[in-house]
Design a protein around this motif. Sequence first.
Motif, PDB file in Angstrom:
ATOM      1  N   ARG A  92       0.822  -1.213   0.000  1.00  0.00           N
ATOM      2  CA  ARG A  92       0.000   0.000   0.000  1.00  0.00           C
ATOM      3  C   ARG A  92       0.853   1.258   0.000  1.00  0.00           C
ATOM      4  N   GLU A  96       5.931  -0.874   2.669  1.00  0.00           N
ATOM      5  CA  GLU A  96       5.538  -2.243   2.338  1.00  0.00           C
ATOM      6  C   GLU A  96       6.160  -2.715   1.037  1.00  0.00           C
ATOM      7  N   ARG A 114      -9.465  -3.311   1.972  1.00  0.00           N
ATOM      8  CA  ARG A 114      -8.182  -2.674   2.256  1.00  0.00           C
ATOM      9  C   ARG A 114      -8.389  -1.175   2.443  1.00  0.00           C
ATOM     10  N   THR A 115      -7.624  -0.622   3.366  1.00  0.00           N
ATOM     11  CA  THR A 115      -7.597   0.828   3.545  1.00  0.00           C
ATOM     12  C   THR A 115      -6.125   1.253   3.563  1.00  0.00           C
ATOM     13  N   ASP A 116      -5.900   2.532   3.747  1.00  0.00           N
ATOM     14  CA  ASP A 116      -4.525   3.012   3.825  1.00  0.00           C
ATOM     15  C   ASP A 116      -3.816   2.554   5.099  1.00  0.00           C
ATOM     16  N   GLN A 117      -4.588   2.132   6.093  1.00  0.00           N
ATOM     17  CA  GLN A 117      -3.996   1.789   7.388  1.00  0.00           C
ATOM     18  C   GLN A 117      -3.985   0.299   7.710  1.00  0.00           C
ATOM     19  N   TYR A 118      -4.886  -0.462   7.127  1.00  0.00           N
ATOM     20  CA  TYR A 118      -4.954  -1.886   7.466  1.00  0.00           C
ATOM     21  C   TYR A 118      -5.623  -2.676   6.351  1.00  0.00           C
ATOM     22  N   GLU A 119      -5.621  -3.986   6.539  1.00  0.00           N
ATOM     23  CA  GLU A 119      -6.201  -4.931   5.586  1.00  0.00           C
ATOM     24  C   GLU A 119      -7.064  -5.914   6.359  1.00  0.00           C
ATOM     25  N   THR A 234      -2.132  -4.918  10.063  1.00  0.00           N
ATOM     26  CA  THR A 234      -1.316  -3.814   9.576  1.00  0.00           C
ATOM     27  C   THR A 234       0.140  -4.252   9.614  1.00  0.00           C
ATOM     28  N   ARG A 248       1.611   0.042  17.878  1.00  0.00           N
ATOM     29  CA  ARG A 248       0.905  -0.346  16.649  1.00  0.00           C
ATOM     30  C   ARG A 248      -0.495  -0.872  16.950  1.00  0.00           C
ATOM     31  N   LEU A 252      -4.056   0.613  15.455  1.00  0.00           N
ATOM     32  CA  LEU A 252      -4.990  -0.244  14.725  1.00  0.00           C
ATOM     33  C   LEU A 252      -6.369  -0.234  15.378  1.00  0.00           C
ATOM     34  N   GLU A 288       3.694  -8.070  11.136  1.00  0.00           N
ATOM     35  CA  GLU A 288       2.277  -7.699  11.085  1.00  0.00           C
ATOM     36  C   GLU A 288       1.659  -7.736  12.483  1.00  0.00           C
TER      37      GLU A 288
END
Length: 298
Positions: A92, A96, A114-119, A234, A248, A252, A288
């Motif tokens: 992303r 990564e 999916r977003t810019d911060q997590y999956e 993330t 982290r 999240l 992760e």
Amino acid sequence: MLLSSKPPSVIIQSFTSTKPNFKRFPITDRSSYICCSSITPKRRRGGMSAFEARVSLVLALAAQTSSLSQRLLTDLATETVKYVFPRRFESRNLEEALMAVPDLETVEFKVLSRTDQYEIREIEPYFIAETTMPGKYGFDLNGASQSFNVLAEYLFGKNKTKERMEMTTPVFTSKTQSDGEKMEMTTPVITRKEGQDKWQMSFVMPSKYGSNLPLPKDPSVRIKEVERKIVAVTAFSGFVTDEEVTRRESILRNALKNDPQFQIKDGASVEVAQYNPPFTLPFTRRNEIGLEVERKLE
């Protein structure tokens, strides 16, 4: 070649005689006989001489060693390729994009969003070998090393069938929350906690075994099946520390508060996945943070 008109039996008899009779051989140069006699061992009746047996054993061992060396070199080359030419997850961001994981078997999952911060991933069931980590913290060097060694020994043959299994990825580390002793409400309020939170380290088992995994010899190793679940993940690079995991996890949890479809499952605790061997450069490591989630009720 020795030239003689006598039958072979006569020549053999002369070679096996303890006192060679040069007159019985039509050889003018005795040095020729002496040379041949010095390298021709005494033959046992009806069998192989001790010299020939030693030569045969040396040749057999040499052939076996050569074959074993070739197999070891082939195995080494195969394993090296998995790390020299790793595979990459869909990225992303730049961080990564630099992460790479060894080309080893891993858990199967499907990305739901999916977003810019997590999956958000739906994880397929898999089996693990798990052990409790010593110490209070999850990522102190001593405790992590001890747990890793215990699981690696199981994977590489310390089991009831002495079977050596293939390495997989990632190595999971998760915290199990102990239940404190609950007391009735009084004044003042007293809460007493029995024990401490414990960290568990686990290896993903090769899928070809299914539930038929070898039983561990070490009683501290437990075999478990992880059921299908949905996890918010993330990724981050670098080394894993307790402080970084806490930071982290907090990020999240806050990000998931605004997710339109999923929410954190009650009682979900953080799970850390580490994909790379120790010699991997920090900026290419893939780690992760995961929290189990569930779909929101409509």
